[in-house]
Design an enzyme around this catalytic site. Structure first.
Site, short mmCIF file in Angstrom:
data_model
loop_
_atom_site.label_atom_id
_atom_site.label_comp_id
_atom_site.label_asym_id
_atom_site.label_seq_id
_atom_site.Cartn_x
_atom_site.Cartn_y
_atom_site.Cartn_z
N LYS A 110 -54.97 -100.56 -0.94
CA LYS A 110 -55.84 -99.38 -0.93
C LYS A 110 -55.01 -98.13 -1.25
O LYS A 110 -55.44 -97.27 -2.02
CB LYS A 110 -56.54 -99.24 0.42
CG LYS A 110 -57.41 -100.45 0.73
CD LYS A 110 -58.81 -100.10 1.12
CE LYS A 110 -59.76 -101.26 0.92
NZ LYS A 110 -59.75 -102.26 2.00
N LYS A 189 -59.28 -112.79 -8.95
CA LYS A 189 -60.05 -113.11 -7.76
C LYS A 189 -61.42 -112.45 -7.85
O LYS A 189 -61.52 -111.28 -8.22
CB LYS A 189 -59.30 -112.57 -6.53
CG LYS A 189 -60.00 -112.84 -5.22
CD LYS A 189 -59.56 -111.90 -4.10
CE LYS A 189 -60.78 -111.57 -3.28
NZ LYS A 189 -60.68 -110.87 -2.07
N LYS A 192 -65.93 -107.70 -5.12
CA LYS A 192 -66.83 -106.61 -5.52
C LYS A 192 -66.02 -105.42 -6.03
O LYS A 192 -66.48 -104.70 -6.90
CB LYS A 192 -67.78 -106.21 -4.40
CG LYS A 192 -67.09 -105.74 -3.15
CD LYS A 192 -68.09 -105.45 -2.06
CE LYS A 192 -67.40 -105.22 -0.74
NZ LYS A 192 -67.02 -106.45 -0.03
P1 ADP Z 1 -64.69 -108.61 -1.59
O1 ADP Z 1 -63.32 -109.07 -2.06
O2 ADP Z 1 -65.74 -108.88 -2.60
O3 ADP Z 1 -64.66 -107.19 -1.11
P2 ADP Z 1 -64.66 -109.26 1.19
O4 ADP Z 1 -63.26 -108.74 1.25
O5 ADP Z 1 -65.75 -108.49 1.85
O6 ADP Z 1 -65.05 -109.50 -0.34
O7 ADP Z 1 -64.64 -110.74 1.72
C1 ADP Z 1 -65.48 -111.34 2.70
C2 ADP Z 1 -64.99 -112.75 2.98
O8 ADP Z 1 -65.10 -113.54 1.78
C3 ADP Z 1 -63.53 -112.83 3.39
O9 ADP Z 1 -63.35 -113.85 4.36
C4 ADP Z 1 -62.81 -113.18 2.13
O10 ADP Z 1 -61.60 -113.85 2.35
C5 ADP Z 1 -63.83 -114.07 1.41
N1 ADP Z 1 -63.68 -113.93 -0.04
C6 ADP Z 1 -63.99 -112.84 -0.79
N2 ADP Z 1 -63.75 -113.05 -2.09
C7 ADP Z 1 -63.25 -114.31 -2.19
C8 ADP Z 1 -62.82 -115.13 -3.29
N3 ADP Z 1 -62.85 -114.69 -4.53
N4 ADP Z 1 -62.38 -116.36 -3.01
C9 ADP Z 1 -62.37 -116.83 -1.73
N5 ADP Z 1 -62.77 -116.12 -0.67
C10 ADP Z 1 -63.21 -114.87 -0.87
#
Ligand code: ADP
Ligand code: TRP
Length: 320
Positions: A110, A189, A192
């Site tokens: 961040k 990866k 969002k």
């Molecule tokens: P984002 O990366 O879209 O902001 P979050 O950080 O809110 O998603 O993730 C919510 C949950 O989903 C967490 O436990 C995170 O490890 C899992 N997660 C998010 N993106 C992935 C991904 N591309 N592959 C595997 N797990 C993911």
């Protein structure tokens, strides 16, 4: 075995969240006593719009229930219905070295993005530790990007136990090996924050359009292709049976098949996989009272345990 996980209501559910965290967590609910919650306090670090927060919270509730959360078995709640986590977070703060927080990847990412850090962002892992330790969880299913936060939790639990006597269970992260990182449309990866997601319960046409837009190399139709390095195939694997995977892989290697065909097949599997959940979600959306009752009953269950833990921690540090 006690299992806990949470998800922030800060974006629409995408297939990375589903395969990385939600499905493994829902599978674990059959193996123990599960606690799943909507991390709305955590989402305040990035959502500064009250309506978006309310909408996001409703969305996560519907998503989990539609995808198979069983409220009889699992305590499902909003983090903000368990304000005791803040008291515990404060007690943990005093065994938290600043350097430990400054070394967290998600904090550093961040900063690197130019976000001006505030206290909430830095203290994020301490609140997460409180979420986990307050129910004395043994196992925390998360995607790989959250593993470090669970390691911080372990550290804090051990430090607190050493300083004040055995108080907390030291939890283990549980990372589903099969799908530790779900790739996004561009092969990074799926996240969002990268704008490369495929949303699960959004407009179906839009999702299919996004699937057709997955980035591939520019090999001509007749050329043989390598399934293992292809983003389309990596996503296809998440939905397909072993037979379907072997069949598509063979067609890649044989040549004569374009990426468009693989994308169409992926879109079909995507649609079929989520169709029953999509219907269930629409049913639940029409019944907000049921959803609210589930969340309140879940909070009441979690709160009993939370109060016990906080009481124990207060005694340990001499507040009582
Ligand atoms: P984002 O990366 O879209 O902001 P979050 O950080 O809110 O998603 O993730 C919510 C949950 O989903 C967490 O436990 C995170 O490890 C899992 N997660 C998010 N993106 C992935 C991904 N591309 N592959 C595997 N797990 C993911
Ligand atoms: N930080 C997690 C995420 O962004 C959400 C979360 C908050 C969480 N508290 C938790 C996950 C406790 C597991 C356990 O995905």
């Amino acid at each position: 075995m006690r299992i806990l996980s949470g998800i922030q209501p800060s974006g629409k559910l995408h297939i990375g969240n589903y395969f990385g965290m939600m499905r493994p967590a829902l599978r674990l609910q059959e193996q123990g006593e599960a606690y799943l919650f909507i991390a709305n306090y955590h989402a305040l670090t990035s959502v500064a719009d009250a309506d978006a927060m309310r909408q996001g919270t409703r969305d996560v509730a519907l998503d989990f229930l539609a995808c198979g959360l069983d409220p009889e078995r699992t305590a499902f709640y909003r983090q903000s219905d368990l304000p005791e986590v803040h008291e515990l977070a404060w007690l943990l703060s005093n065994v938290t070295p600043l350097g430990l927080l400054e070394r967290c990847h998600s904090y550093k990412d961040k900063l690197a993005k130019g976000i001006a850090p505030n206290h909430g962002l830095l203290a994020y892992p301490v609140l997460m530790a409180a979420d986990i330790l307050i129910v004395q969880a043994n196992v925390v299913p998360v995607g790989r990007d959250q593993k470090q936060h669970v390691e911080v939790t372990r550290d804090l639990a051990i430090k607190f136990n050493n300083a004040f006597g055995e108080t907390f269970t030291v939890p283990e992260p549980s990372i589903s090996d099969e799908v530790a990182v779900v790739p996004g449309l561009d092969g990074q990866k799926m996240s969002k924050s990268y704008g490369n997601t495929i949303e699960i319960f959004g407009d179906l046409k839009q999702a299919k359009k996004r699937i057709m837009g997955i980035v591939t190399d520019s090999k001509a139709l007749e050329e043989p292709k390598d399934p293992e390095t292809c983003n389309v195939f990596r996503l296809y694997k998440l939905f397909a049976t072993p037979e379907q995977q072997a069949d598509l892989a063979a067609r890649y290697r044989a040549g004569g098949m374009g990426y468009g065909t693989a994308k169409k097949e992926l879109a079909e599997l995507f649609e079929a996989h989520f169709a029953p959940m999509r219907d269930k979600r629409a049913e639940l959306a029409a019944n907000p009272k049921y959803v609210e009752d589930v969340l309140q009953a879940g909070a009441a269950r979690a709160r009993r345990l939370a109060r016990e833990t906080v009481q124990k921690a207060r005694k340990a540090v001499g507040l009582e």
